[in-house]
Design a protein around this motif. Structure first.
Motif, PDB file in Angstrom:
ATOM      1  N   ARG A 128       8.955  10.859  -0.542  1.00  0.00           N
ATOM      2  CA  ARG A 128       7.570  10.411  -0.453  1.00  0.00           C
ATOM      3  C   ARG A 128       7.552   8.890   0.051  1.00  0.00           C
ATOM      4  N   THR A 129       8.540   8.064   0.109  1.00  0.00           N
ATOM      5  CA  THR A 129       8.511   6.813   0.604  1.00  0.00           C
ATOM      6  C   THR A 129       9.922   6.379   1.182  1.00  0.00           C
ATOM      7  N   TYR A 147       0.968  -1.162   0.058  1.00  0.00           N
ATOM      8  CA  TYR A 147      -0.146  -0.096   0.029  1.00  0.00           C
ATOM      9  C   TYR A 147       0.976   1.200   0.116  1.00  0.00           C
ATOM     10  N   LEU A 178      -2.355   5.910   5.247  1.00  0.00           N
ATOM     11  CA  LEU A 178      -0.962   5.814   4.728  1.00  0.00           C
ATOM     12  C   LEU A 178      -0.028   5.796   6.208  1.00  0.00           C
ATOM     13  N   ASP A 225      -4.740   8.736   8.964  1.00  0.00           N
ATOM     14  CA  ASP A 225      -4.638   8.468   7.634  1.00  0.00           C
ATOM     15  C   ASP A 225      -4.359   7.192   7.364  1.00  0.00           C
ATOM     16  N   TRP A 282       1.067  14.017   1.064  1.00  0.00           N
ATOM     17  CA  TRP A 282       2.127  12.859   1.132  1.00  0.00           C
ATOM     18  C   TRP A 282       3.346  13.633   2.054  1.00  0.00           C
ATOM     19  N   ALA A 302       1.311   9.150  -6.061  1.00  0.00           N
ATOM     20  CA  ALA A 302       0.847  10.547  -5.348  1.00  0.00           C
ATOM     21  C   ALA A 302       0.797  11.653  -6.100  1.00  0.00           C
ATOM     22  N   SER A 318       2.174   1.749  -3.534  1.00  0.00           N
ATOM     23  CA  SER A 318       1.350   2.021  -4.289  1.00  0.00           C
ATOM     24  C   SER A 318       0.708   3.529  -4.281  1.00  0.00           C
ATOM     25  N   ARG A 319       0.879   3.947  -2.892  1.00  0.00           N
ATOM     26  CA  ARG A 319       0.558   5.626  -2.742  1.00  0.00           C
ATOM     27  C   ARG A 319       1.722   6.406  -3.218  1.00  0.00           C
ATOM     28  N   ALA A 339      -2.519  11.757  -8.410  1.00  0.00           N
ATOM     29  CA  ALA A 339      -3.558  11.898  -7.449  1.00  0.00           C
ATOM     30  C   ALA A 339      -3.720  13.502  -6.989  1.00  0.00           C
TER      31      ALA A 339
END
Length: 338
Positions: free
Chosen positions: A76-77, A22, A53, A51, A43, A30, A25-26, A33
């Motif tokens: 972002r991740t 997940y 996330l 949230d 994000w 990002a 994927s987010r 979206a």
């Protein structure tokens, strides 16, 4: 359930890796979206604590190795799904190894070496030489995962007579019987075929390299070698088990420890490396462990051979190397389970 490169089968538990999927994927979605709808959840670290996330992030962090932290504001991740899943598996392995037996740790260290699990990642193909029968694959999978296929009590090995409980595990380390020689010759012949397709003019078991002795230091002899160095090369193949008593402790700590130790022993035996060097021959031990882990020197030789072959076939060298390891590991496992 660990990934193949972590010594498992790649059949991951969805419940353990769903949050990592997940998050990845987010991360991938990002920018798109936010462009579609500015009302999409932010994000970054200012997003609401409830949230989805953040919930996924906290769940993954609980499964990661100690000291590893994921920061939403950094790129972002914390990584791709593969990287996150590998980190989860790594933490699980570390916990497992604390209570695993010496033999189990030795098996695991060998399985996590580069290309050891190539047979599990291969697309079955007769042309590529990685076909295994259902019975061979089933038996190999049991040994790979450490499933005890014994009869539940001590019984004598039909080859050497030693009394053991797990005949499958013992068979990989047992040096008696004809299966050891058959496995060696099968891997040797495949290595020769790859050298031949690379136009390296290989010779099997070339006699007379050391005329003053009865020893034949070359399972595969190359009059020229694409990796540079001396023109003549003696490739001496051997298969060793990291679960042999003499390798057990070191193999449980360091990947390829058994292969490296056996490579050194082959070079020193009868002063073979020195005798070859005196005649202008480079002696290269091609040692692979029963679980598919190659000694570094042997791995380098395979890389050079496949580069030469790729130049002939027109394939990308890295792809040809992958095919070589898949075929060699499938051949090795077919010999292991005979």
């Amino acid at each position: 359930t660990w990934g193949v490169r972590c010594g498992g089968t790649g059949l991951c538990r969805a419940a353990e890796h769903a949050c990592a999927a997940y998050i990845a994927s987010r991360a991938d979605a990002a920018e798109v979206a936010m462009g579609v709808s500015p009302q999409m959840p932010a994000w970054d670290s200012h997003a609401a604590a409830d949230d989805a996330l953040h919930v996924a992030l906290r769940s993954v962090e609980r499964s990661l190795p100690d000291g590893m932290h994921l920061d939403l504001s950094a790129n972002r991740t914390g990584g791709t799904q593969h990287a996150l899943s590998t980190a989860i598996d790594t933490a699980s392995q570390a916990e497992w190894r604390l209570c695993a037996s010496l033999a189990a740790r030795a098996r695991h260290s060998s399985k996590t070496a580069a290309h050891a699990g190539a047979w599990l990642l291969a697309t079955p193909s007769p042309e590529l030489g990685n076909i295994m029968t259902t019975a061979e694959w089933r038996a190999a999978m049991c040994v790979w995962t450490g499933v005890d296929r014994g009869v539940g009590h001590e019984c004598p090995c039909p080859a050497c007579g030693e009394r053991v409980v797990d005949l499958a595990a013992h068979a990989l380390a047992c040096m008696a019987g004809g299966s050891v020689l058959g496995r060696h010759h099968a891997v040797r012949d495949l290595l020769w075929q790859w050298c031949r397709s690379a136009k390296l003019q290989p010779e099997l078991e070339k006699p007379g390299l050391l005329p003053d002795t009865v020893y034949r230091p070359a399972d595969v002899f190359l009059p020229r070698y694409p990796g540079g160095g001396p023109a003549k090369i003696a490739l001496d193949l051997a298969v060793c088990s990291p679960q042999q008593r003499r390798h057990l402790v070191a193999a449980g700590l360091v990947s390829a420890a058994a292969a490296v130790a056996y490579s050194d022993a082959k070079a020193e035996r009868h002063a073979c490396a020195a005798a070859c060097a005196a005649r202008g021959i480079r002696f290269v031990p091609m040692v692979v462990e029963t679980f598919g882990c190659w000694a570094p020197e042997a791995a380098n030789a395979l890389r050079d051979i496949t580069r030469a072959r790729a130049a002939r076939t027109g394939r990308v060298a890295s792809v040809d190397l992958m095919y070589a390891h898949q075929a060699l590991s499938a051949t090795l496992w077919r010999g292991n389970v005979q």
